[in-house]
Write a protein that holds these residues in place. Structure first.
Motif, PDB file in Angstrom:
ATOM      1  N   TYR A 188       0.838  -1.187   0.000  1.00  0.00           N
ATOM      2  CA  TYR A 188       0.000   0.000   0.000  1.00  0.00           C
ATOM      3  C   TYR A 188       0.882   1.249   0.000  1.00  0.00           C
ATOM      4  N   LYS A 246      -7.245   2.880   6.807  1.00  0.00           N
ATOM      5  CA  LYS A 246      -6.852   1.492   7.010  1.00  0.00           C
ATOM      6  C   LYS A 246      -6.000   1.425   8.274  1.00  0.00           C
ATOM      7  N   ARG A 300      -7.941  -8.195   7.427  1.00  0.00           N
ATOM      8  CA  ARG A 300      -8.663  -7.471   8.464  1.00  0.00           C
ATOM      9  C   ARG A 300      -9.985  -8.177   8.723  1.00  0.00           C
ATOM     10  N   TYR A 310      -5.800  -7.554  12.279  1.00  0.00           N
ATOM     11  CA  TYR A 310      -5.281  -6.518  11.400  1.00  0.00           C
ATOM     12  C   TYR A 310      -4.150  -7.089  10.561  1.00  0.00           C
TER      13      TYR A 310
END
Length: 134
Positions: free
Chosen positions: A48, A78, A114, A121
């Motif tokens: 990401y 996030k 998640r 997580y």
């Protein structure tokens, strides 16, 4: 009569061995399943580009879990955790946590998924400051 006693004793021993083997197999299956459930998240990897919004430390049973709150490029938020992982040979979660700066952009590599109901997580493996020149 003596033969019958010998037979029963022998039958009892083999039955006992069967019970012990069954218990050992059940324990092995349970341990393998538990190990597999711990391995599954390592097969789900993502990268990401995020901006760090906030971060804090959560202490549970004298173990630190570093929570990282981020914003993706599309505006979505996030949350990641940052913990050591023996399977990943990652023992530098404190260094990663200390190196992340709020309001800076990073390229984060994480594994897992998640699951809000279980408070699961994705765990950060690598974080590198992001620059647009690359």
């Amino acid at each position: 009569m003596r033969k019958k006693y010998f037979y029963n004793s022998r039958h009892h021993r083999s039955f006992l061995k069967l019970k012990i083997r069954t218990v050992i197999i059940i324990i092995a299956v349970i341990l393998a399943a538990a190990g597999t459930f711990k391995l599954i998240p390592h097969f789900f990897r993502s990268t990401y580009i995020v901006t760090i919004a906030n971060k804090h430390t959560k202490v549970e049973n004298s173990n630190n879990t570093y929570m990282i709150y981020t914003q993706l490029e599309n505006g979505e938020t996030k949350v990641f955790k940052n913990t050591n992982s023996f399977l990943e040979l990652k023992f530098n979660s404190e260094d990663i946590y200390g190196g992340l700066r709020v309001n800076k952009k990073y390229k984060i590599t994480a594994y897992g998924f998640r699951i809000p109901i279980f408070s699961c997580y994705e765990n950060i493996v690598k974080a590198k400051a992001f620059s647009n020149s690359k």
